[in-house]
Design an enzyme around this catalytic site. Sequence first.
Site, mmCIF file in Angstrom:
data_model
loop_
_atom_site.group_PDB
_atom_site.id
_atom_site.type_symbol
_atom_site.label_atom_id
_atom_site.label_comp_id
_atom_site.label_asym_id
_atom_site.label_seq_id
_atom_site.Cartn_x
_atom_site.Cartn_y
_atom_site.Cartn_z
ATOM 1 C CD GLN A 140 -21.416 43.229 -19.136
ATOM 2 O OE1 GLN A 140 -20.260 43.524 -19.408
ATOM 3 N NE2 GLN A 140 -22.324 44.133 -18.812
ATOM 4 C CB CYS A 144 -18.697 46.283 -17.812
ATOM 5 S SG CYS A 144 -19.195 47.920 -17.221
ATOM 6 C CG HIS A 181 -18.689 49.103 -21.523
ATOM 7 N ND1 HIS A 181 -19.258 48.186 -20.676
ATOM 8 C CD2 HIS A 181 -18.116 48.374 -22.530
ATOM 9 C CE1 HIS A 181 -19.067 46.964 -21.151
ATOM 10 N NE2 HIS A 181 -18.366 47.047 -22.260
#
Length: 460
Positions: free
Chosen positions: A265, A271, A407
């Site tokens: 990324q 993410c 995340h």
Amino acid sequence: MAFWLPLLLLLGLIPGAAPAPAELRGAGAQAWGPPSPALLGPARFALEMYNRGRAAGTRAVLGAVRGRVRRAGRGSLYSLEATLEEPPCNDPMVCQLPVSKKTLLCSFEILDELGKHMLLRRDCGPVDTKVTDDRNETWTSVLPLLSKDPLPQDFSVKMASVFKNFLITYNRTYATKEEAQWRLSVFVSNMMRAQKIQALDQGTARYGVTKFSDLTEEEFRTIYLNPYLREDSGKKMRLAKPVNDPAPPTWDWRSKGAVTNVKNQGMCGSCWAFSVTGNVEGQWYLNRGTLLSLSEQELLDCDKMDKACMGGFPSNAYSAIKNLGGLETEDDYSYRGYMQACNFSAEKAKVYINDSVELSQNEEKLAAWLAKKGPVSVAINAFGMQFYRHGISRPLRPLCSPWLIDHAVLLVGYGNRSDIPFWAIKNSWGTDWGEEGYYYLHRGSGACGVNTMASSALVD
């Protein structure tokens, strides 16, 4: 206060402020002139990002601001220096930390693109922080308060060697001597932190030097993680029908051809997009027999419910894919790592989805669904991942609270190593992190929140 919180505060494992770069320290805010009106909008946005997650009464206020702006692609890049005033510290446990929270001097880089702000960098530290050219004093200044034992005489030499190897391994260079010295102090502080995480881990994971070892905790969180996930305000999905078959003892979709290569990324909090494309890639393969690498950039540019590199929700991304009419491939709509104008073409879309569903929080049921239906998008608490190298991570639950997820990743399988159950997780930080881009997390008891936001697209 929970019984474990004082311990974690003393161990330095609760997020805190980090020292600012040397070129900022000691700057006299009083000498700054009135800020240009053009800087106030980005400065207020930076303050909002700094205060995110802080309770009322603990939020900082903006003081003096100065900076410059230059064109960057389709937008403007603001480089700001600002003073922030924090309210007095009333908690004696927090006040004992080495970094005092009063007047801070911060540097921010903010990209204003297509009318949206994006925080690219944030470095903050006390105005009165002093840095010396003496390396031993520099190392001493970053040691945690809890460390009372004297350092070995060869500590400086060893750390200099480790830092040099880090620079060579990850091809790091710095613009100035002052920045290099500050990054060295961050690196040493991070190595001490990694040792504490290692000592408290209950699994087989090993923590240490990674490509993120010269970043402060705030930089790492701002650049690579997704704070919006904690707000749990994404589009609501219906619950998936449970799978009645019991979960097999082990399962791995990588060996069955349903998982693309690990992606990266970059310096973008995207993410959420990688987690969703990984899930859709698996769903399309299982229902259509073709594994395609799909476009995350399409979601950054065209998903108007989410915030591109500033974060987003998988549930919103599924909805965007459905409303747009599908996803293009990586080859047709390649990744740039920053938001552009939407360039989606329905004629080029190679996959579509019919719907999306929320999965059970019961880990056995989640494993059964994964084994039957395909890789799963999940969100986790990324505690310790900045320094993760290999093995099965099992942080103490207070350190890896399932309610503080930040995340998004892809669950591709599960199994056991040395009788320790684990989830196999595909990350989006490239193959030069973790186990060739993969993270292994202890399975059971909702480790780090892996079961709190599990979801999948549906392809008929």
